[in-house]
Design an enzyme around this catalytic site. Structure first.
Site, PDB file in Angstrom:
ATOM      1  N   ASN A 127       0.829  -1.203   0.000  1.00 64.31           N
ATOM      2  CA  ASN A 127       0.000   0.000   0.000  1.00 64.31           C
ATOM      3  C   ASN A 127       0.866   1.257   0.000  1.00 64.31           C
ATOM      4  O   ASN A 127       0.603   2.225  -0.726  1.00 64.31           O
ATOM      5  CB  ASN A 127      -0.907   0.021   1.230  1.00 64.31           C
ATOM      6  CG  ASN A 127      -2.059  -0.952   1.139  1.00 64.31           C
ATOM      7  OD1 ASN A 127      -2.315  -1.530   0.084  1.00 64.31           O
ATOM      8  ND2 ASN A 127      -2.754  -1.153   2.239  1.00 64.31           N
ATOM      9  N   ARG A 161      -9.489  -5.210 -14.830  1.00 64.52           N
ATOM     10  CA  ARG A 161      -8.344  -6.015 -14.405  1.00 64.52           C
ATOM     11  C   ARG A 161      -8.785  -7.478 -14.432  1.00 64.52           C
ATOM     12  O   ARG A 161      -9.767  -7.836 -13.784  1.00 64.52           O
ATOM     13  CB  ARG A 161      -7.908  -5.682 -12.973  1.00 64.52           C
ATOM     14  CG  ARG A 161      -7.476  -4.242 -12.724  1.00 64.52           C
ATOM     15  CD  ARG A 161      -7.031  -4.075 -11.268  1.00 64.52           C
ATOM     16  NE  ARG A 161      -7.005  -2.680 -10.863  1.00 64.52           N
ATOM     17  CZ  ARG A 161      -5.951  -1.883 -10.966  1.00 64.52           C
ATOM     18  NH1 ARG A 161      -4.831  -2.355 -11.478  1.00 64.52           N
ATOM     19  NH2 ARG A 161      -5.994  -0.631 -10.552  1.00 64.52           N
ATOM     20  N   ARG A 181      -4.088   1.148 -13.348  1.00 61.64           N
ATOM     21  CA  ARG A 181      -2.730   1.418 -12.881  1.00 61.64           C
ATOM     22  C   ARG A 181      -2.003   0.154 -12.413  1.00 61.64           C
ATOM     23  O   ARG A 181      -2.542  -0.652 -11.664  1.00 61.64           O
ATOM     24  CB  ARG A 181      -2.761   2.443 -11.742  1.00 61.64           C
ATOM     25  CG  ARG A 181      -1.375   2.918 -11.295  1.00 61.64           C
ATOM     26  CD  ARG A 181      -1.471   3.978 -10.225  1.00 61.64           C
ATOM     27  NE  ARG A 181      -1.918   5.248 -10.776  1.00 61.64           N
ATOM     28  CZ  ARG A 181      -2.889   5.971 -10.243  1.00 61.64           C
ATOM     29  NH1 ARG A 181      -3.540   5.529  -9.202  1.00 61.64           N
ATOM     30  NH2 ARG A 181      -3.231   7.113 -10.784  1.00 61.64           N
ATOM     31  N   HIS A 205     -14.539   1.937 -15.802  1.00 54.53           N
ATOM     32  CA  HIS A 205     -14.468   1.229 -14.527  1.00 54.53           C
ATOM     33  C   HIS A 205     -15.745   0.445 -14.238  1.00 54.53           C
ATOM     34  O   HIS A 205     -15.815  -0.308 -13.269  1.00 54.53           O
ATOM     35  CB  HIS A 205     -14.210   2.253 -13.407  1.00 54.53           C
ATOM     36  CG  HIS A 205     -13.759   1.663 -12.117  1.00 54.53           C
ATOM     37  ND1 HIS A 205     -14.526   1.697 -10.971  1.00 54.53           N
ATOM     38  CD2 HIS A 205     -12.619   1.007 -11.771  1.00 54.53           C
ATOM     39  CE1 HIS A 205     -13.879   1.109  -9.981  1.00 54.53           C
ATOM     40  NE2 HIS A 205     -12.719   0.681 -10.432  1.00 54.53           N
ATOM     41  N   TYR A 214     -11.640 -10.454  -2.091  1.00 56.17           N
ATOM     42  CA  TYR A 214     -12.428  -9.228  -1.914  1.00 56.17           C
ATOM     43  C   TYR A 214     -13.884  -9.583  -1.680  1.00 56.17           C
ATOM     44  O   TYR A 214     -14.401 -10.543  -2.250  1.00 56.17           O
ATOM     45  CB  TYR A 214     -12.376  -8.345  -3.177  1.00 56.17           C
ATOM     46  CG  TYR A 214     -11.040  -7.788  -3.573  1.00 56.17           C
ATOM     47  CD1 TYR A 214      -9.865  -8.098  -2.888  1.00 56.17           C
ATOM     48  CD2 TYR A 214     -10.941  -6.930  -4.659  1.00 56.17           C
ATOM     49  CE1 TYR A 214      -8.643  -7.577  -3.277  1.00 56.17           C
ATOM     50  CE2 TYR A 214      -9.719  -6.395  -5.058  1.00 56.17           C
ATOM     51  CZ  TYR A 214      -8.573  -6.732  -4.366  1.00 56.17           C
ATOM     52  OH  TYR A 214      -7.371  -6.208  -4.759  1.00 56.17           O
ATOM     53  N   ARG A 270     -14.364   1.776   3.703  1.00 55.20           N
ATOM     54  CA  ARG A 270     -13.156   1.029   4.082  1.00 55.20           C
ATOM     55  C   ARG A 270     -11.915   1.911   4.159  1.00 55.20           C
ATOM     56  O   ARG A 270     -11.125   1.806   5.088  1.00 55.20           O
ATOM     57  CB  ARG A 270     -12.896  -0.110   3.090  1.00 55.20           C
ATOM     58  CG  ARG A 270     -11.533  -0.782   3.292  1.00 55.20           C
ATOM     59  CD  ARG A 270     -11.330  -1.939   2.354  1.00 55.20           C
ATOM     60  NE  ARG A 270     -11.515  -1.599   0.964  1.00 55.20           N
ATOM     61  CZ  ARG A 270     -10.558  -1.096   0.175  1.00 55.20           C
ATOM     62  NH1 ARG A 270      -9.368  -0.849   0.658  1.00 55.20           N
ATOM     63  NH2 ARG A 270     -10.801  -0.837  -1.097  1.00 55.20           N
ATOM     64  N   HIS A 309     -14.839  -4.501  -0.612  1.00 50.30           N
ATOM     65  CA  HIS A 309     -14.729  -3.852  -1.910  1.00 50.30           C
ATOM     66  C   HIS A 309     -16.079  -3.475  -2.520  1.00 50.30           C
ATOM     67  O   HIS A 309     -16.134  -2.698  -3.467  1.00 50.30           O
ATOM     68  CB  HIS A 309     -13.972  -4.781  -2.867  1.00 50.30           C
ATOM     69  CG  HIS A 309     -13.529  -4.146  -4.140  1.00 50.30           C
ATOM     70  ND1 HIS A 309     -14.153  -4.395  -5.355  1.00 50.30           N
ATOM     71  CD2 HIS A 309     -12.534  -3.285  -4.405  1.00 50.30           C
ATOM     72  CE1 HIS A 309     -13.538  -3.709  -6.304  1.00 50.30           C
ATOM     73  NE2 HIS A 309     -12.556  -3.023  -5.766  1.00 50.30           N
TER      74      HIS A 309
END
Length: 687
Positions: free
Chosen positions: A46, A376, A406, A436, A469, A565, A593
Site C-alpha cells: 500500500n 483487471r 494502474r 471502470h 475481496y 473502508r 470492496h
C-alpha cells in the site's frame, strides 16, 4: 470542532489512517501469526503505491511552484511534510511489529537465520546454492568516470558496495558499485534442517549475496555493503488527444515510467555515509530518505507465507466458496436467470458462476452477441479464453478494455492483443475517461424473440481477487436493465446521443446527479416527518460536493450510516453539521470492496449496487455504473450484508470528528461481520 479545523478530512491523511488500520491487524494478537505477517506485506505494498502516485503528485506540484490551498486547508508543501513525518512513523511501527511477529513464528518453528548462525551443513548448502543459482544472474555495476550511474529500477532491491583495491590506503576515496538482488529468485531461501525436524529455517537472499559479494569483485576488498531501494513516480502522463494509437502510447509511457522522478529512497539503517551521499546525489531524492531497521520491502512476506506448507494453525480458518445454490439444480443458467434475478456474494460464493455463465454463452448457438467491460483480469483468465472462443465461433463479441488500470497496463495490453487476434471487437474506452463499470451483456435468440441477459458487479472480472475481496454480482434478465445495458455499450463503442436512463446511473453524465437526487429526496422525507435513512458502503468518499450533500441531509434530520473502508474526507459527529452521520471502516481478512446503497424513501425502499466510489475521479472522470436491485428478496439480502457490517464490534473502526479512528467497542456479544456473512451465502437468508 475548533475554529481552525476544516470541515473536511484531508484525503491523503485519511489514507494514512487507513493504512494504520491495516497495520493494526498485523499488531492484533488474535490474528494468526502468518496472517499478521501478510498484513505487514500489505502495509508495504500500500505504501509503495501511495508514494509512487499520491506523494509523487505532490512533489510534482511543488516542483512546478504550485502553492494553492486545497479544500481541506493544505498546500502541497505543507501536506508533503506532514505525510513524510507520518509515513516515517508508520514504517518504524511496522518494523517493531515485524520483529514481534518474527519472534512469534520462531517459537512455532519458523526461523530466519543470519549467515553467521548457520551450521556447517547449512553453510555448505548455501555456498552451492549461491554458486549454482544466484551467482550466474548477478551483475555488478561499477560507477566511475567511464561508467555512469546505471538505471535503478523502481521498487527493486539493490546492494550498494564500497570497495578498495587490495593493499590500498584507507584514506583513498572508495570505489562504488551496485548489485541488483534478482527479483526472479525468491527473497527467502530454505535452509536444510535435520531429518525428521519440524522446524523450517530460512535466510534472506540479500544476506546470502552480501556474504559472497567478494566473488563479484576480484582484486578488491569490500568493506561496506548495504541494501537500498527507490520508489519512482509511477503516474502515467498520457496524451490521449494526440495519440494515434492509445495502446502504443501506453506502451511508450510504461517505458518512460522506468525513468520517473525518484520519490523515496529506503536504506539500511547505519548505511555508510559515503554510499548514502552517492545515492542521494545520483538519484536526486531530496529529503525523503527512510532508514529501515530490518529487511527492506516487507511485501516479500506475502509470497513467503503463501509458500509455507502446513502451519494451518497459524492461518485463518479456510473458507471454501460455495457454488450459488440457484444454479446448482439446473445446468441451464439462462433458464434460471429468465425466471428470477440472482445475487452472488463473493468470496463466500464462487466466482465460477460468472465464468460458467460466460462459457455457456460462448458455446450456446442461440447466443448472438456478447458485450463486456474488462478492467483487471487475472493472468490466465478463463473469461478471456471464453470471449475468444465465442468470437471464433462467429458470435459478435465486443470487449471494452481499460488499458490504463494502474500497474496492470502491461498485462492488459497482452490480453487485449489476444482478444483482437481471436476476432473480438476490442474498444479502448473513451478519450480522457477510464472505463471502470463492471457489466456483461448477452443477447440471446429465444422463442418469444431476443432476450438480454445482464451481469452487473461491484468488483472486477478477476477470479483471483474474487477470492480475496467482498463483492456482489447481479444476474438479471429484467428488460429495463437490459435496454440500459445495450445503450451503455452503444455509448462506449460508438456515437450515441445522450440516453435517458431508465434504471442505471452512469458516470460521468448522470450518476452524480442521480445520487444528489436520491439524497435530496431523503432530505425532503425527513423535513416532512417521513422515514428517512441512507446506508451506503464504498471504498472511498472524498468528493467535496457529495460530502456537502450528505451534510445538508444530516442537518435536515436524515440518519446516515456510511461504511467506508479506506479514505473518508467527511467529518461525522460535528454538532450542527454532521451529528446524524456515522462512519465505520472494516479491515479484516477479506478486503471490503463492494459498493452498495439503501435509501429508505419514506418507506418505499430502493437498493443499488455500483462500481463507483464517491470520489471526484469516479464521478467525473470514469465510466461508472449504478444499478437498482428490483427483486425484494435480493434487496433484503443486501440489507442483511450492510446490517452485519454496521453491527461489527470486532473488526470495525469508527471515524471520529477529529479525523482519527477508534475501535468500535460495546457491551454486546462479539460480532465479526465477515465471519457471519458466509451464512448469507450458504443459506441465502433473504428474509
Amino acid at each position: 470542532m475548533t475554529k481552525h479545523m476544516s470541515h473536511y478530512v484531508n484525503r491523503d491523511l485519511s489514507w494514512i489512517e487507513f493504512n494504520r488500520r491495516v497495520l493494526s491487524e498485523a499488531q492484533d494478537p488474535t490474528t494468526p501469526l502468518l496472517e499478521r505477517a501478510k498484513f505487514l506485506a500489505i502495509v508495504s505494498s500500500n505504501l509503495d503505491e501511495f508514494m509512487s502516485v499520491r506523494v509523487a503528485g505532490l512533489q510534482s506540484q511543488m516542483k512546478a511552484g504550485y502553492t494553492k490551498i486545497d479544500f481541506t486547508g493544505y498546500t502541497p508543501a505543507g501536506l508533503w511534510k506532514r505525510l513524510i513525518k507520518r509515513t516515517t512513523q508508520m514504517v518504524s511501527e511496522q518494523y517493531r511489529t515485524y520483529r514481534e511477529v518474527l519472534r512469534g513464528i520462531a517459537k512455532e518453528g519458523i526461523v530466519f537465520r543470519s549467515m553467521e548462525e548457520l551450521n556447517l551443513t547449512q553453510t555448505a548448502a548455501m555456498e552451492r546454492y549461491f554458486h549454482d543459482i544466484v551467482f550466474p544472474v548477478l551483475t555488478p555495476m561499477a560507477v566511475d568516470q567511464s561508467r555512469p550511474f546505471p538505471l535503478v529500477h523502481t521498487k527493486e532491491l539493490y546492494l550498494s558496495v564500497l570497495l578498495r583495491k587490495e593493499n590500498e590506503s584507507v584514506d583513498e576515496e572508495p570505489y562504488f558499485a551496485i548489485v541488483q538482488v534478482p527479483s526472479i529468485l525468491p527473497r527467502h531461501v530454505a535452509l536444510p534442517v535435520r531429518s525428521g525436524s519440524k522446524r523450517s529455517e530460512f535466510i534472506l537472499l540479500e544476506d546470502l549475496i552480501e556474504k559472497h559479494i567478494g566473488t563479484l569483485f576480484k582484486g578488491y576488498t569490500t568493506f561496506a555493503v548495504h541494501p537500498f531501494r527507490i520508489t519512482r513516480n509511477a503516474d502515467l502522463a498520457l496524451n490521449e488527444e494526440g495519440a494515434e494509437d492509445l495502446l502504443e502510447e501506453i506502451e511508450k509511457e510504461i517505458r518512460r515510467r522506468r525513468w520517473g522522478m525518484t520519490v523515496r529512497l529506503e536504506v539500511d539503517k547505519g548505511m555508510h555515509p559515503y554510499a548514502l551521499d552517492m545515492l542521494k546525489d545520483e538519484l536526486e531524492v531530496g529529503d525523503n530518505v527512510i532508514e529501515i531497521d530490518g529487511p527492506l520491502d516487507l511485501s516479500f512476506l506475502m509470497r513467503f507465507c503463501s509458500s509455507l506448507p502446513n502451519y494451518d494453525n497459524l492461518r485463518f480458518e479456510r473458507i471454501d466458496p460455495v457454488y450459488p445454490r440457484e444454479f446448482d439444480d439446473d445446468d441451464d443458467m439462462f433458464q434460471v436467470v429468465r425466471e428470477r434475478d440472482v445475487l452472488v456474494y463473493h468470496p463466500y460464493e464462487s466466482f465460477e458462476a460468472v465464468t460458467d455463465f460466460l462459457v455457456q454463452a460462448a458455446y450456446d448457438p442461440e447466443v448472438l452477441a456478447i458485450k463486456m467491460t474488462l478492467y483487471r483480469v487475472s493472468g490466465q483468465s478463463e473469461l478471456v479464453q471464453a470471449l475468444a472462443k465465442a468470437a471464433e465461433s462467429g458470435k459478435q463479441v465486443t470487449v471494452v478494455v481499460e488499458l490504463k488500470a494502474r500497474f496492470d497496463e502491461e498485462r492488459n495490453i497482452a490480453w487485449a492483443r489476444q482478444l483482437e487476434k481471436a476476432g473480438c471487437h476490442v474498444v479502448y474506452g473513451l478519450i480522457g475517461l477510464k472505463t471502470h463499470a463492471k457489466i456483461l451483456l448477452v443477447v440471446r435468440r429465444e422463442q418469444d424473440g431476443l432476450r438480454r441477459y445482464v451481469h452487473v458487479g461491484t468488483g472486477n472480472y478477476n477470479d483471483n481477487t474474487a477470492k480475496l475481496y467482498t463483492d456482489v454480482g447481479l444476474f438479471t434478465s429484467h428488460p429495463v436493465i437490459g435496454e440500459d445495458a445495450s445503450a451503455l455499450f452503444n455509448e462506449m463503442t460508438g456515437y450515441s446521443a445522450p440516453y435517458e436512463w431508465r434504471a442505471f446511473g452512469v458516470a460521468p453524465t448522470s450518476l452524480k446527479e442521480k445520487l444528489y437526487a436520491l439524497i435530496d429526496r431523503e432530505k425532503e422525507h425527513a423535513l416532512a416527518g417521513r422515514p428517512s435513512h441512507i446506508i451506503a458502503k464504498m471504498n472511498s468518499l472524498s468528493n467535496q460536493e457529495m460530502i456537502d450533500k450528505l451534510y445538508e441531509a444530516s442537518q435536515a434530520g436524515v440518519k446516515i450510516e456510511l461504511i467506508v473502508r479506506g479514505v473518508c474526507c467527511l467529518r461525522p459527529g460535528v454538532p450542527g453539521r454532521s451529528e446524524n452521520i456515522r462512519v465505520i471502516s472494516i479491515v479484516d481478512r477479506f478486503l471490503e470492496h463492494s459498493r452498495l446503497m439503501v435509501f429508505s424513501n419514506g418507506g418505499e425502499e430502493e437498493v443499488y449496487l455500483s462500481s463507483a466510489d464517491w470520489m471526484t475521479r469516479n464521478l467525473n472522470r470514469r465510466i461508472e455504473l449504478m444499478c437498482p436491485v428490483f427483486d425484494d428478496r435480493l434487496r433484503s439480502m443486501i440489507k442483511n450484508m450492510l446490517y452485519l457490517n454496521l453491527q461489527d464490534n470486532v473488526k470495525a473502526h469508527e471515524l471520529l470528528s477529529t479525523g482519527a479512528y477508534g475501535r468500535v467497542t460495546n457491551d454486546l456479544l462479539p460480532m465479526r461481520s465477515q465471519f457471519e456473512a458466509k451464512q448469507i451465502a450458504m443459506w441465502k437468508t433473504y428474509e
